[in-house]
Enzyme design. Sequence first.
Site, PDB file in Angstrom:
ATOM      1  N   ASP A  82       0.858  -1.196   0.000  1.00 17.22           N
ATOM      2  CA  ASP A  82       0.000   0.000   0.000  1.00 17.22           C
ATOM      3  C   ASP A  82       0.898   1.251   0.000  1.00 17.22           C
ATOM      4  O   ASP A  82       1.818   1.357   0.815  1.00 17.22           O
ATOM      5  CB  ASP A  82      -0.861  -0.053   1.279  1.00 17.22           C
ATOM      6  CG  ASP A  82      -1.979   0.973   1.303  1.00 17.22           C
ATOM      7  OD1 ASP A  82      -2.413   1.408   0.224  1.00 17.22           O
ATOM      8  OD2 ASP A  82      -2.436   1.313   2.423  1.00 17.22           O
ATOM      9  N   GLU A 141      -1.581   6.002  -8.754  1.00 18.53           N
ATOM     10  CA  GLU A 141      -2.534   6.986  -8.200  1.00 18.53           C
ATOM     11  C   GLU A 141      -2.375   8.307  -8.930  1.00 18.53           C
ATOM     12  O   GLU A 141      -1.265   8.784  -9.145  1.00 18.53           O
ATOM     13  CB  GLU A 141      -2.314   7.188  -6.697  1.00 18.53           C
ATOM     14  CG  GLU A 141      -3.225   8.290  -6.132  1.00 18.53           C
ATOM     15  CD  GLU A 141      -3.342   8.304  -4.611  1.00 18.53           C
ATOM     16  OE1 GLU A 141      -3.257   7.226  -3.999  1.00 18.53           O
ATOM     17  OE2 GLU A 141      -3.533   9.400  -4.051  1.00 18.53           O
ATOM     18  N   SER A 221     -11.691   4.588   2.267  1.00 18.48           N
ATOM     19  CA  SER A 221     -13.075   4.100   2.136  1.00 18.48           C
ATOM     20  C   SER A 221     -13.696   3.635   3.444  1.00 18.48           C
ATOM     21  O   SER A 221     -14.743   2.991   3.423  1.00 18.48           O
ATOM     22  CB  SER A 221     -13.132   2.946   1.137  1.00 18.48           C
ATOM     23  OG  SER A 221     -12.585   3.329  -0.093  1.00 18.48           O
TER      24      SER A 221
END
Length: 338
Positions: A82, A141, A221
């Site tokens: 991540d 991203e 999220s």
Amino acid sequence: MPLATLRQVLDEAAKGGYGIGAFNVNNMEQLQGIVGAAEEVQAPVIVQCSRGALSYAGANYIRHMIMAAAEDSSIPIVLHLDHGDKPETCFMAIDLGFTSVMMDGSLLADGKTPSDYEYNVDVTRQVVEAAHAKGVSVEGELGTLGGIEDGHGSGEVHLTDPDEAVAFVHETGVDALAVAFGTSHGAYKFAQEPTGDVLKMDLIEEIHRRLPDTHLVMHGSSSVPPELVAQVNQYGGALKPAWGVPVKEIQLGIRHGVRKINVDTDSRLAVTGAIRKVFAESPEKFDPRDYLKPARAAMQELIARRMEDFGQAGHAGDYEALSLEEMREGYAAATAAA
Ligand code: G3H
Ligand code: 13P
Ligand code: ZN
């Protein structure tokens, strides 16, 4: 089952029209909570480690733990890095056996300063080349999320520009694209329940329309369930009022191409609420198992619910995980054909 790649599980999710939660892991109990939930509802799952997780637990510890989970279970598990801060971090993860990496070139290597488009394309393309040669998937991203409370990010929001998104995907060859549309990391995303002014769901719709074959990723999220915040505070915590991303907005995103949904904060809340409860109700206890077991169970319960919400429940048996070698051959053939 061997580890699966991100590409593989997201391709399946796109065919089935569902999303897949990517849950952050830092220790054994969190991993067992995540994999336990996936087993319980028979879902494929993405287990992801931040750089903070790798330095907290030790990269080798994490890797062996997740390999053990994959060996012992029958569900497809993706091992994902991540927010890789620079190509070298992604290369390290690939060498360790991660099946997927995120090169977050939206920020410079300090993890704080927004980068420019050329820098982002350059570092992401380097990672895609190295990763695909080994069958490993890559998430990029474009745009930056708000929020800096987890120490990641600039605090500035730069929504993803759809024209740039189209160019970025073509120039880099990423398997999945994280887009900024109004979310942020952490518990304090919004001062009140988010409306259309804050969460730009129409931006997701437009990017999906322009890039129908690209798997979109939603960072930040967590839904920050009020009952979890209340439990933490009931047992001595001091969380401020907090709003996260309503599950129905995530489900709307899934209908418009969102396939990977990143959740960390909700797990932190579940774990902390459970541990605080034991400490408050049974102050005489001091065996770590007395509070880590309920913490693990609380995380499992939350994640199993999210897996139902995202639609991945019941999809563990949809496909066989390919070996990295088979994925590598697939990428080589696709590159030759392009
Ligand atoms: O990107 C944010 C994730 O919640 C990981 O957080 O860097 O504190 O482990 P962390
Ligand atoms: P949350 O802080 O909303 O859980 O987001 C986590 C995340 O995006 C990890 O990359
Ligand atoms: Zn994130």
